[in-house]
Design a protein around this motif. Structure first.
Motif, short mmCIF file in Angstrom:
data_model
loop_
_atom_site.label_atom_id
_atom_site.label_comp_id
_atom_site.label_asym_id
_atom_site.label_seq_id
_atom_site.Cartn_x
_atom_site.Cartn_y
_atom_site.Cartn_z
N HIS A 275 1.76 -3.93 -3.00
CA HIS A 275 1.57 -2.90 -1.97
C HIS A 275 2.24 -3.40 -0.70
N ASP B 268 -1.00 9.20 -2.31
CA ASP B 268 -1.52 10.17 -3.26
C ASP B 268 -1.93 9.46 -4.56
N GLU B 269 -3.21 9.53 -4.90
CA GLU B 269 -3.75 8.79 -6.03
C GLU B 269 -3.05 9.12 -7.35
N LYS B 270 -2.81 10.39 -7.62
CA LYS B 270 -2.15 10.78 -8.87
C LYS B 270 -0.74 10.22 -8.95
N ARG C 136 -5.05 6.36 5.70
CA ARG C 136 -4.36 6.82 4.49
C ARG C 136 -3.50 5.74 3.85
N VAL D 254 0.45 7.55 -7.44
CA VAL D 254 0.40 6.09 -7.60
C VAL D 254 0.02 5.72 -9.03
N LYS D 255 -0.97 6.39 -9.61
CA LYS D 255 -1.37 6.08 -10.99
C LYS D 255 -0.21 6.29 -11.96
#
Length: 134
Positions: free
Chosen positions: A98, A82-84, A132, A86-87
């Motif tokens: 990673h 999920d990009e949010k 993903r 991870v940011k």
């Protein structure tokens, strides 16, 4: 004859003392997948080198409670795909690793084997695909 080794030993002790008394705060490392087989080793080695380590994984739990190095890691639960998430997780980290691994994705028909061979009792989620994870 004994004088030279004593001078060398004193010089090494002074250098070691100066290095260990650094005023700089520890570097921050964010590890995606830190509870897995590879990720926990990354965490363990980073802690041994003085890094402040935080791990993001689905369970957010220390895979080896009682391990001196891993007990110093901050374990966080979240979706590394999920990009949010991870940011927010990476935030002010000085470095990111990673280490998310997926042995068998849901399309392989072999997800039952993941728990056996993963080293972390990991079982892929219903939407875990190779696309993903990367």
């Amino acid at each position: 004859m004994l004088f030279a080794p004593l001078v060398f030993t004193a010089a090494v002790l002074q250098t070691t003392t100066a290095l260990s008394m650094s005023a700089q705060p520890p570097k921050k490392l964010a590890v995606l997948g830190g509870s897995g087989y590879v990720g926990r080793e990354v965490c363990r080695r980073a802690v041994a080198r003085g890094w402040e380590v935080t791990s993001l994984s689905r369970r957010g739990l220390n895979p080896e409670p009682g391990d001196a190095a891993l007990d110093l890691v901050s374990w966080t639960s979240g979706d590394a795909a999920d990009e949010k998430t991870v940011k927010k997780f990476v935030g002010d980290a000085d470095a990111v690793v990673h280490a998310v691994g997926l042995l068998f994705d849901v399309d392989s028909g072999l997800t039952f084997a993941s728990k056996i061979v993963s080293g972390s009792d990991s079982v892929p989620g219903d939407d875990s695909t190779y696309d993903r994870v990367a």
